[in-house]
Write an enzyme that holds these catalytic residues in place. Structure first.
Site, PDB file in Angstrom:
ATOM      1  N   ASN A   1       0.877  -1.177   0.000  1.00  0.00           N
ATOM      2  CA  ASN A   1       0.000   0.000   0.000  1.00  0.00           C
ATOM      3  C   ASN A   1       0.905   1.214   0.000  1.00  0.00           C
ATOM      4  O   ASN A   1       1.478   1.563   1.028  1.00  0.00           O
ATOM      5  CB  ASN A   1      -0.903  -0.026   1.245  1.00  0.00           C
ATOM      6  N   TRP A   2       1.032   1.833  -1.169  1.00  0.00           N
ATOM      7  CA  TRP A   2       1.951   2.978  -1.279  1.00  0.00           C
ATOM      8  C   TRP A   2       1.437   4.198  -0.531  1.00  0.00           C
ATOM      9  O   TRP A   2       2.165   5.162  -0.332  1.00  0.00           O
ATOM     10  CB  TRP A   2       2.134   3.351  -2.746  1.00  0.00           C
ATOM     11  N   LYS A   3       0.157   4.205  -0.184  1.00  0.00           N
ATOM     12  CA  LYS A   3      -0.474   5.401   0.400  1.00  0.00           C
ATOM     13  C   LYS A   3      -0.253   6.581  -0.556  1.00  0.00           C
ATOM     14  O   LYS A   3      -0.176   6.361  -1.765  1.00  0.00           O
ATOM     15  CB  LYS A   3       0.039   5.641   1.818  1.00  0.00           C
TER      16      LYS A   3
ATOM     17  N   HIS B   1      -9.577   1.397   5.196  1.00  0.00           N
ATOM     18  CA  HIS B   1      -8.273   1.579   5.849  1.00  0.00           C
ATOM     19  C   HIS B   1      -8.438   2.517   7.049  1.00  0.00           C
ATOM     20  O   HIS B   1      -9.232   3.466   6.992  1.00  0.00           O
ATOM     21  CB  HIS B   1      -7.262   2.153   4.847  1.00  0.00           C
TER      22      HIS B   1
ATOM     23  N   GLU C   1      -6.733   4.887   8.051  1.00  0.00           N
ATOM     24  CA  GLU C   1      -6.510   6.305   7.742  1.00  0.00           C
ATOM     25  C   GLU C   1      -7.750   6.936   7.126  1.00  0.00           C
ATOM     26  O   GLU C   1      -8.018   8.121   7.326  1.00  0.00           O
ATOM     27  CB  GLU C   1      -5.271   6.444   6.830  1.00  0.00           C
TER      28      GLU C   1
ATOM     29  N   GLU D   1      -5.242  -4.703  10.708  1.00  0.00           N
ATOM     30  CA  GLU D   1      -4.221  -3.671  10.853  1.00  0.00           C
ATOM     31  C   GLU D   1      -4.438  -2.927  12.165  1.00  0.00           C
ATOM     32  O   GLU D   1      -5.218  -1.961  12.213  1.00  0.00           O
ATOM     33  CB  GLU D   1      -4.295  -2.673   9.695  1.00  0.00           C
TER      34      GLU D   1
ATOM     35  N   GLY E   1       2.794   2.476  10.764  1.00  0.00           N
ATOM     36  CA  GLY E   1       3.744   3.573  10.588  1.00  0.00           C
ATOM     37  C   GLY E   1       4.490   3.927  11.858  1.00  0.00           C
ATOM     38  O   GLY E   1       5.145   4.964  11.927  1.00  0.00           O
TER      39      GLY E   1
ATOM     40  N   SER F   1       3.643  -2.062  10.175  1.00  0.00           N
ATOM     41  CA  SER F   1       5.097  -2.140  10.306  1.00  0.00           C
ATOM     42  C   SER F   1       5.675  -3.493   9.884  1.00  0.00           C
ATOM     43  O   SER F   1       6.643  -3.974  10.482  1.00  0.00           O
ATOM     44  CB  SER F   1       5.530  -1.777  11.736  1.00  0.00           C
TER      45      SER F   1
ATOM     46  N   GLY G   1       2.831  -1.072   4.237  1.00  0.00           N
ATOM     47  CA  GLY G   1       2.859   0.348   3.928  1.00  0.00           C
ATOM     48  C   GLY G   1       4.260   0.815   3.585  1.00  0.00           C
ATOM     49  O   GLY G   1       4.761   0.599   2.487  1.00  0.00           O
ATOM     50  N   GLY G   2       4.913   1.453   4.547  1.00  0.00           N
ATOM     51  CA  GLY G   2       6.215   2.088   4.318  1.00  0.00           C
ATOM     52  C   GLY G   2       7.226   1.209   3.600  1.00  0.00           C
ATOM     53  O   GLY G   2       7.888   1.659   2.647  1.00  0.00           O
TER      54      GLY G   2
HETATM   55  P1  13P Z   1       3.112   0.519   7.653  1.00  0.00           P
HETATM   56  O1  13P Z   1       3.586  -0.780   7.028  1.00  0.00           O
HETATM   57  O2  13P Z   1       3.832   1.718   7.131  1.00  0.00           O
HETATM   58  O3  13P Z   1       3.051   0.443   9.136  1.00  0.00           O
HETATM   59  O4  13P Z   1       1.590   0.716   7.142  1.00  0.00           O
HETATM   60  C1  13P Z   1       0.703  -0.328   7.279  1.00  0.00           C
HETATM   61  C2  13P Z   1      -0.520   0.002   6.517  1.00  0.00           C
HETATM   62  O5  13P Z   1      -1.271   0.882   6.894  1.00  0.00           O
HETATM   63  C3  13P Z   1      -0.777  -0.745   5.275  1.00  0.00           C
HETATM   64  O6  13P Z   1      -2.057  -0.506   4.787  1.00  0.00           O
END
Ligand code: 13P
Length: 244
Positions: free
Chosen positions: A9-11, A95, A97, A166, A172, A208, A229-230
């Site tokens: 997930n590149w966000k 998600h 967020e 999640e 993050g 993470s 994510g990251g």
């Molecule tokens: P991180 O891997 O950056 O913690 O993000 C997880 C996430 O929200 C994937 O959708």
């Protein structure tokens, strides 16, 4: 054996030049092995680039959201049918967020999942508790409510989703749920899915995830992969996770 699915997930990250490098590395580096799948969910404007750059590779791609409406006067929204025109395989819905910053409610998440399925897109439904909810001992109740709302909307079609657990406190933050903590929640979600006739739905862990901890998480019996994510912004890291 459900196999593993790793989804990046590149966000809200990326740019045409960086994406080109990343897509090429993923397309070149991912070896399709039975039971091992990889996809990346990119910002809407880059879906056409993903389609072209990943054509002929085993790497799938998806969107990070989808409208719950089919069409009409919804400025800024993107429908499932539009995503389908770009060959999108997955759409993340719910998600944390989006729940936190855009006020997305449980019933909207269900409606988005239903719209995606109707367009032939697999929704990746996200659930997870905040730190305060975990500390209050209400993790099971929170994720149970979030998944229950989606089951209520989808009925028997819930067997066509991908579910992602999640924990908000692990996103993050560099603070991963331990494999045992993840397994405990995944087992609960699995039994809720089984009661709805959907025991084989893949349940991914997100929060993470990186190459250094993916193998231990993926080794858990009810962890079927990861939503990353990251670490997904580094193609080699994502490939290493997918190979876990
Ligand atoms: P991180 O891997 O950056 O913690 O993000 C997880 C996430 O929200 C994937 O959708």
């Amino acid at each position: 054996m459900r196999g593993t699915l790793t989804v990046g997930n590149w966000k809200m990250n990326g740019g045409l030049a960086d994406n080109a490098t990343r897509f090429a590395a993923l397309a070149r580096g991912f070896r399709a092995v039975p039971g091992r799948a990889l996809a990346v969910c990119v910002p809407f404007p880059y879906l056409a680039q993903a389609r072209d750059a990943l054509a002929g590779s085993a790497v799938g791609y998806g969107a990070q959201d989808v409208s719950r409406h089919a069409s009409g006067a919804f400025t800024g929204e993107v429908s499932a049918a539009m995503l389908a025109e770009f060959g999108v395989r997955y759409a993340i819905v719910g998600h944390s967020e989006r729940r936190q910053y855009h006020g997305e409610r449980d019933d909207e998440v269900g409606a988005k999942a239903r719209g995606a399925l109707a367009a032939g897109i697999t929704p990746i439904v996200c659930v997870g508790e905040t730190l305060a909810e975990r500390d209050a001992g209400s993790t099971g109740a929170v994720v149970g409510r979030q998944l229950g709302a989606v089951i209520e909307v989808l009925g028997v079609s819930v067997d066509r989703i991908v579910l992602a657990y999640e924990p908000v406190w692990a996103i993050g933050t560099g603070r991963t749920a331990s494999p045992e903590q993840a397994q405990e929640v995944h087992a609960r979600l699995r039994s809720q899915l089984a009661a709805a006739g959907a025991k084989d739905v893949p349940v991914l862990y997100g929060g993470s995830v990186k190459a250094a901890n993916a193998a231990a998480l993926y080794a858990m019996p009810d962890v079927d992969g990861g939503l990353v994510g990251g670490a997904s912004l580094d193609a080699n890291e994502l490939l290493a996770i997918a190979g876990s």
